[in-house]
Design a protein around this motif. Sequence first.
Motif, PDB file in Angstrom:
ATOM      1  N   LEU A 207      73.970  57.452  20.596  1.00 13.85           N
ATOM      2  CA  LEU A 207      73.088  56.484  19.952  1.00 13.85           C
ATOM      3  C   LEU A 207      72.668  57.073  18.618  1.00 13.85           C
ATOM      4  O   LEU A 207      72.063  58.147  18.557  1.00 13.85           O
ATOM      5  CB  LEU A 207      71.868  56.201  20.834  1.00 13.85           C
ATOM      6  N   ILE A 208      72.987  56.354  17.520  1.00 12.72           N
ATOM      7  CA  ILE A 208      72.772  56.860  16.157  1.00 12.72           C
ATOM      8  C   ILE A 208      71.786  55.949  15.442  1.00 12.72           C
ATOM      9  O   ILE A 208      71.894  54.720  15.515  1.00 12.72           O
ATOM     10  CB  ILE A 208      74.108  56.903  15.378  1.00 12.72           C
ATOM     11  N   ASN A 209      70.824  56.559  14.735  1.00 15.09           N
ATOM     12  CA  ASN A 209      69.866  55.754  13.976  1.00 15.09           C
ATOM     13  C   ASN A 209      70.406  55.452  12.581  1.00 15.09           C
ATOM     14  O   ASN A 209      71.533  55.823  12.231  1.00 15.09           O
ATOM     15  CB  ASN A 209      68.489  56.425  13.933  1.00 15.09           C
TER      16      ASN A 209
ATOM     17  N   LYS B 211      68.072  49.812  12.212  1.00 14.81           N
ATOM     18  CA  LYS B 211      69.432  49.611  12.700  1.00 14.81           C
ATOM     19  C   LYS B 211      69.870  50.814  13.537  1.00 14.81           C
ATOM     20  O   LYS B 211      69.830  51.941  13.052  1.00 14.81           O
ATOM     21  CB  LYS B 211      70.391  49.404  11.532  1.00 14.81           C
ATOM     22  N   PHE B 212      70.262  50.505  14.763  1.00  9.08           N
ATOM     23  CA  PHE B 212      70.847  51.517  15.631  1.00  9.08           C
ATOM     24  C   PHE B 212      72.315  51.168  15.876  1.00  9.08           C
ATOM     25  O   PHE B 212      72.705  49.991  15.891  1.00  9.08           O
ATOM     26  CB  PHE B 212      70.105  51.588  16.973  1.00  9.08           C
ATOM     27  N   ARG B 213      73.115  52.203  16.081  1.00  8.93           N
ATOM     28  CA  ARG B 213      74.525  52.003  16.381  1.00  8.93           C
ATOM     29  C   ARG B 213      74.935  52.888  17.551  1.00  8.93           C
ATOM     30  O   ARG B 213      74.323  53.937  17.797  1.00  8.93           O
ATOM     31  CB  ARG B 213      75.401  52.320  15.176  1.00  8.93           C
ATOM     32  N   LEU B 214      75.976  52.431  18.249  1.00  6.78           N
ATOM     33  CA  LEU B 214      76.619  53.260  19.256  1.00  6.78           C
ATOM     34  C   LEU B 214      77.939  53.765  18.700  1.00  6.78           C
ATOM     35  O   LEU B 214      78.701  53.017  18.080  1.00  6.78           O
ATOM     36  CB  LEU B 214      76.899  52.455  20.534  1.00  6.78           C
ATOM     37  N   SER B 215      78.185  55.043  18.937  1.00  9.30           N
ATOM     38  CA  SER B 215      79.448  55.658  18.525  1.00  9.30           C
ATOM     39  C   SER B 215      80.159  56.189  19.766  1.00  9.30           C
ATOM     40  O   SER B 215      79.535  56.856  20.600  1.00  9.30           O
ATOM     41  CB  SER B 215      79.204  56.807  17.540  1.00  9.30           C
ATOM     42  N   MET B 216      81.458  55.846  19.885  1.00 11.28           N
ATOM     43  CA  MET B 216      82.224  56.365  21.025  1.00 11.28           C
ATOM     44  C   MET B 216      83.656  56.610  20.585  1.00 11.28           C
ATOM     45  O   MET B 216      84.206  55.917  19.723  1.00 11.28           O
ATOM     46  CB  MET B 216      82.149  55.396  22.216  1.00 11.28           C
TER      47      MET B 216
END
Length: 801
Positions: A203-205, A233-238
């Motif tokens: 979870l990235i801000n 804004k938050f993002r998911l990185s995978m």
Amino acid sequence: MKKGRHLHRAITCIFFAMLMTVGYSQSTSDKELMLNYGNYTSLPREVIYVHLNKTDFLKGEQLGFKAYVMDKHSRRPAEKTKNLYVQLVDEENHVIKEQLVQVKNGVAFGTFKIDELFDFRNYAFKAFTNWSRNFEEPNNYEQLIRIVDIGAEQEKANEISEPRISVSFMPEGGHFIANTLNSLGISVRDSFGFGVPGLQVQLINEWNEVVKTFELNEKGLAKVLVTPNKGSKFRLSMLHQGREQLFDLPKAEERGFALILANRKHNLLFNLNTNVTTLPIVKENDYKLAIHNGSEIKIVRLPKFEQVAVASNIPKNTLFEGINILTVLDQSNTPLLERLYFYSSKSKVKRAKEHNTTVENDSLTIELTYDGVVNEGNLSISVLPGQSIASNPHESLASFGLLAPHLSNPIENAADYFYSKNLSAKDIDLMLLTQGWSAYDWSNIMYFSPTPEYEFEKGIKATIVNKKGKVKNWIAYPHQGVELKRFRPSNENATYAINALFPVQGDRLLISEINKKGDLKEPLISNTIQFSPHEIPRIDGVGKQLGYKNPFDAPTNSGEGFGFALPFDTKRIALEEVTVSENKIEDQRLKQLIDFSFGKVTVFDEKLRKKWPNVLTFIGMQPGFRVLYAASDAQPVIVNTVPSLPLPSVYLDGAPLQSPLIGGTDDLSLLEGLRTTDIEYVEVNRFGLGEGARGAGGAIRIFTRSDYSDGAKKPYGYLDYEYPLTFNRPDEYAIPLYNSYADISYLQYGVLGWFPNLNVKDANTLKFKIPKTDLESIKLNIQGFSNEGDLFSEERYIQLK
């Protein structure tokens, strides 16, 4: 009943949009909520689950099915409905094959032949009742099946799929609120629509800082706690198949509630969070929690908002067994949040305690032993090679009975939650969190009265027009599974209905009038009879269906070939013929009948007719049988001279008059006064050879003469009607004769057995036999239920070597 679909979501959005300016002008009482909910759930619901022998078929095989029709709340066998519709439809919803099957004690079974009508593509198996068509809730059954071209499947296996994934977000309770703590459900799926297990997620801000790191479970699901700010804004990185993929979290709502449900050992901690923007309005109002399950409802008062968070402890022993739908409502009964929770203090799902295998000649006997089965269970078992990839149902009887009818969306491989030891109650809860709102529409619950359009069906109903409006005594002749029916239309009614007819293919409705002399003559009724139902209804797709994951993701032995062909005709065992020699019979037709009879055949000539003028007198003198008359009403009955044996089956021109197959009261009155001058021959089968269970007490078949040139001279006159729709007579399932039992094609797609009608008796054991093979392992798919609502649902692997 199908009104207001999902209007409660719109109502909820409007509520939050107007929250700053609108107060409550009127409160709806808890009593009204209870009354409306009770009214909505007053109509009983049927849930239909179907166990298929497998889901991937080769042309020439049989699709075997066993349907379980159960009461939605108790999960006991449904008693009212006797008609079940099953269909095989293509991807455009065109019906390829269909059947009407009879439901007995909540179950029905049958087969479909996968023949030249099917192409190498996907189809859907549907099952529904007339009554179940009343409801939008997903109570009907639908399962995708495939007709497999093995060579084409191997080519697909060699294709490299694009590493594309998708992510969906479900805030717990349904709302993602700014400036407060939220619980966010996450579902990651591949290009086939299946969960991607085990991925590491960050979870990235908005400053590209890693806030949290977590891992998806084996269904591709996870939950994360996050506090979004307005506009943040938050993002998911995978990292998936060597490529990083980024996904934005949903935009947070400015006002509203966020829900976090914490599972404790004996309690549920129900937390509601809001923000300082919303607090001034909500602190002046009252909120309640409705705990319901589609049948019953309880109301819990929630604490008033004095701060931005409130919490309630809900003892688990106050929850319903099974599904619990937790809905937060305001004082006008508008739904605001909803959360699904599954609670089970004791398992209603039965699994075999142990199994034993015994080899005897060319057969392998399998014995399953169960604990605590008090009531008899009705089960079906599919037996496949241990390496099989040909059975891919998403549901089991347990998952479909306990979860599916309450959910808006289908569950990926829902059966795993009751099969797999790796999936716990925590995993079920995570799956339910990502489901969002339930299948129950609050606008229907609160604002629409249930008015069923479709009735329970109990066989075929024939409506007859009483042509002259006179009082007459009529009879409808029996046929397979239907007793003789006497009826007396009154002169006040223009029509009369005969109910509970269960004709099979070839049966016809025969009706006679009984005149004052007791003779049977052709009645004066309308030339047309209305039958209901007269056709199989058409329905749309049952609901959203998950597709197929590439089955070749499973490991295969690539060194084996796919040279495999299935013969179109299956191997069947023929009974030995029993021939009775009778040289005196010159009529070749009668000679052939006698040659293939299991019993003693008497062909009447003038000499025998003088000796035995009355049919009942003749039968009463046959070895093993007597004719008795009850003292109360002079109705004859044919009995065995051995008291321990049941009554023999008696047939007139193929129609059963006294038979174990007939429900209701047997009636031999058609034989009273029937003289042998009208009889061609009688077959007396004292030991019931070739009759199956119905011949336990023997069988007597009487045939009237066929040599009359004038039909009016028949011993009885009748009107003859063809049924526009008949029940399917289940074909016996035959194991296909495969060309090879060693190559990979059989190991992945072959069948060892299908047993649709097994029972667990008082000894709590179940036995069945399969052919002995050189397989190292087999896989059993076991489904069933008991009269008390216990569910049998299990996938069991048995190692043979």
